[in-house]
Design an enzyme around this catalytic site. Structure first.
Site, mmCIF file in Angstrom:
data_model
loop_
_atom_site.group_PDB
_atom_site.id
_atom_site.type_symbol
_atom_site.label_atom_id
_atom_site.label_comp_id
_atom_site.label_asym_id
_atom_site.label_seq_id
_atom_site.Cartn_x
_atom_site.Cartn_y
_atom_site.Cartn_z
ATOM 1 N N PHE A 125 7.017 -24.190 5.880
ATOM 2 C CA PHE A 125 7.257 -24.654 4.464
ATOM 3 C C PHE A 125 7.376 -25.885 4.288
ATOM 4 O O PHE A 125 8.529 -26.495 4.692
ATOM 5 C CB PHE A 125 8.167 -23.581 3.834
ATOM 6 C CG PHE A 125 8.319 -23.724 2.514
ATOM 7 C CD1 PHE A 125 7.197 -23.374 1.522
ATOM 8 C CD2 PHE A 125 9.572 -24.190 1.710
ATOM 9 C CE1 PHE A 125 7.444 -23.469 0.212
ATOM 10 C CE2 PHE A 125 9.408 -24.424 0.518
ATOM 11 C CZ PHE A 125 8.607 -24.138 -0.226
ATOM 12 N N GLN A 126 6.506 -26.412 3.386
ATOM 13 C CA GLN A 126 6.768 -27.907 2.813
ATOM 14 C C GLN A 126 6.876 -28.805 4.088
ATOM 15 O O GLN A 126 7.466 -29.911 3.990
ATOM 16 C CB GLN A 126 8.162 -28.162 2.040
ATOM 17 C CG GLN A 126 7.933 -27.342 0.659
ATOM 18 C CD GLN A 126 9.033 -27.580 -0.554
ATOM 19 O OE1 GLN A 126 10.201 -28.102 0.010
ATOM 20 N NE2 GLN A 126 8.704 -27.609 -1.488
#
Length: 593
Positions: A125-126
């Protein structure tokens, strides 16, 4: 080669702390006093010690704004600017500022968060490979995977950003490194194999340059942004006096040599002064001082300054002969080079006598008088150039001006009186729309004693105006001169000239009586003081009112002539000899010496 460096005198006592604490402590030891940033998950461990850090953190509203504010801080102060953002989209948002700083040689350090080292490459994530993505946009970058690396890497980043040819450095710090534990000692040992910027010029090259310049009959000093970056303005003034040579100052060099000095022919290039373009084109010795022969200056490079021998001084050896062959290449710090060149020139002049340049000046002054910076005015409409002139006349003499990109940028370059270095901040190489407001914010933080005006267009303003919230909350009272012509002005002008007035997607209004947005209401929503000016006779009063307000940001919307154009102009790809003074009127040279 490993080298030890002490960025700031400090105790070398070792202390155990987290990587995040070491990052903050490193910034403190480096003497950082202001940081622009926006927190997020991957950088959150660092934001906890930032809560009690001994530097000011300024919370921006967009990561691009953090990067541009760091640029403005660096440009106005001469120090290294700093921004901190998180991973993924935050890091990609700041890349525009990295690219801008890279092309204009602006020293900033951008610290980005990254997913934990064990998660790199898993599409966590990210997660984004910001080191790989930013590699062509930075002077250097680092990926930090352990806590122990943090102090030396942060110190190295600031050293690289601020030495040699200045530029942006990115430090990507994994979350696991921030959460890890290290023994913090200061100063750290910096290991930068092969990084040895050359600052001292070769004596043989100086002698060659002195002989060539002292014997020139049509010399021209072509001054680039390196004159500002190196702090060479006083040395440049002496060089101009000793050689009696005409001077031209590029967009990023404005203020390095006073624009009202009789030797200054103005800004060269696509929208430069005719006399400045002529001085370069007809020169027999062209001395490039911290300039890179950008296409916006040279026009068609094959026809640029065809009779000139070139002396090229730059701290970056990669720039020498990159675009134009240098007959005398000199690598070194510009101030140091000029300071050593001046006595060499005087020595040649003592031996051979100084050249009589009266004929050269007679021609250039004729061109300057025949083709002055001028503009038409229409009844009932405000000329944007007039606004710039009055802003320059009514604001404090040492005001710092920041601009966006486009027509208003060129008018500001042409009609402000540039007297001091680091007082005109803009985007040169990248041409980044939207830089004005965040750069002005950074400049005001760096120089709170100065009046700071952002000169913006309605297109640029709508890209970064959210930073007005930052300015209002953080007590950063910048002033914005918004030249609203309701079009994307420079592109609109090109469509007029080269695309048969087919205005494809450059009109920013719907044709109604209520513009979108209402800039004054928008400014007031951000807590700023707003002024709207629709008549020429009200321009002075609005500027004076804005200059008197220092407790909040001020936005002055000037409704200007939508058909105003930027002249002179060298059409893209053409020779500088094809410069057009005004619409359809090519400059001619009938007083050749």
């Amino acid at each position: 080669m490993a080298t030890s460096r002490t960025p700031q005198e400090a105790s070398s006592t070792s202390r155990s702390m987290s990587g995040a604490q070491a990052l903050v402590a490193s910034l403190e030891q480096l003497g950082v006093t202001e940081v622009f940033g926006l927190p997020g998950g991957a950088i959150l461990p660092t934001y906890d010690p930032i809560y009690s850090a001994n530097f000011r953190h300024i919370l921006v509203r967009h990561e691009q704004g953090a990067g541009h504010a760091a640029e403005g801080y660096a440009l106005a102060s001469g120090k290294v600017g700093c921004a901190i953002v998180t991973s993924g989209p935050a890091a990609t948002n700041v890349m525009t500022a990295l690219a801008d700083a890279n092309l204009d040689s602006v020293p900033i350090v951008v610290i980005t968060g990254q997913v934990s080292a064990s998660a790199i490459g898993t599409d966590a994530f990210q997660e984004a490979d910001i080191v790989g993505a930013s590699l062509p946009l930075t002077k250097h970058n680092f990926l930090v995977k352990t806590a122990q690396e943090i102090p030396s890497t942060i110190a190295a980043a600031f050293h690289v950003a601020g030495t040699g040819r200045p530029g942006p450095v990115l430090v990507d710090v994994t979350k696991s490194a921030q959460n890890g534990v290290c023994e913090f000692t200061w100063p750290p040992t910096i290991d930068l194999p092969g990084y040895r910027p050359v600052t001292k010029p070769r004596r043989k090259s100086l002698r060659q340059a002195a002989l060539l310049l002292a014997r020139a009959q049509r010399p021209c000093l072509y001054v680039g942004g390196g004159a500002v970056r190196s702090g060479a303005h006083e040395s440049l003034a002496t060089l101009a006096e000793v050689t009696n040579a005409p001077v031209v100052t590029t967009l990023t060099a404005l203020g390095a040599f006073p624009s009202d000095h009789p030797h200054n022919m103005g800004m060269p290039g696509m929208h430069g002064a005719v006399a400045a373009v002529r001085a370069m084109q007809r020169s027999d010795v062209l001395v490039a001082l911290g300039a890179r022969f950008d296409d916006r200056v040279t026009g068609d490079i094959t026809s640029f300054a065809p009779e000139a021998k070139v002396i090229h001084v730059d701290i970056d050896p990669a720039e020498i002969s990159k675009n134009r062959y240098a007959d005398v290449p000199i690598v070194g710090d510009l101030k140091e080079v000029i300071d050593q060149l001046i006595p060499q020139i005087r020595e040649v002049q003592d031996e051979e006598g100084a050249q009589d340049l009266s004929g050269w000046y007679r021609h250039l002054n004729y061109v300057r008088e025949r083709y002055p910076m001028a503009y038409p005015s229409k009844d009932g409409l405000i000329a944007p150039q007039y606004v710039i002139e009055r802003l320059s006349a009514l604001s404090p003499e040492d005001t710092i001006y920041c601009t966006g990109v486009g027509q208003h940028q060129m008018w500001a370059a042409q009609f402000l009186n540039h007297r001091h270095p680091r007082h005109f901040l803009t985007s040169g190489g990248a041409g980044t729309m939207g830089v004005a407001i965040p750069e002005a914010m950074g400049a005001k933080v760096a120089r709170p004693d100065k009046t700071v005006w952002a000169i913006d267009g309605d297109g640029c303003f709508q890209m970064t105006n959210q930073e007005l919230a930052t300015c209002r909350i953080e007590g950063i009272p910048i002033k914005i001169a918004l030249l609203n012509n309701e079009v994307l002005g420079m592109v609109h002008q090109w469509q007029t000239l080269f695309y048969g007035s087919r205005f494809s997607n450059t009109i920013l209004h719907d044709g109604g009586d209520h513009p979108v947005p209402d800039f004054c209401k928008l400014a007031e929503a951000y807590g700023c003081h707003a002024i709207r000016v629709t008549r020429t006779q009200d321009v002075d009063a609005a500027i004076e009112e804005a200059n008197a307000i220092n407790d909040r940001p001020v936005v002055v919307e000037f409704r200007v002539d939508p058909d105003a154009e930027v002249w002179p102009m060298v059409p893209a790809g053409h020779s500088n000899d094809d410069i057009i003074y005004a619409h359809g009127h090519k400059a001619v040279w009938d007083n050749e010496e």
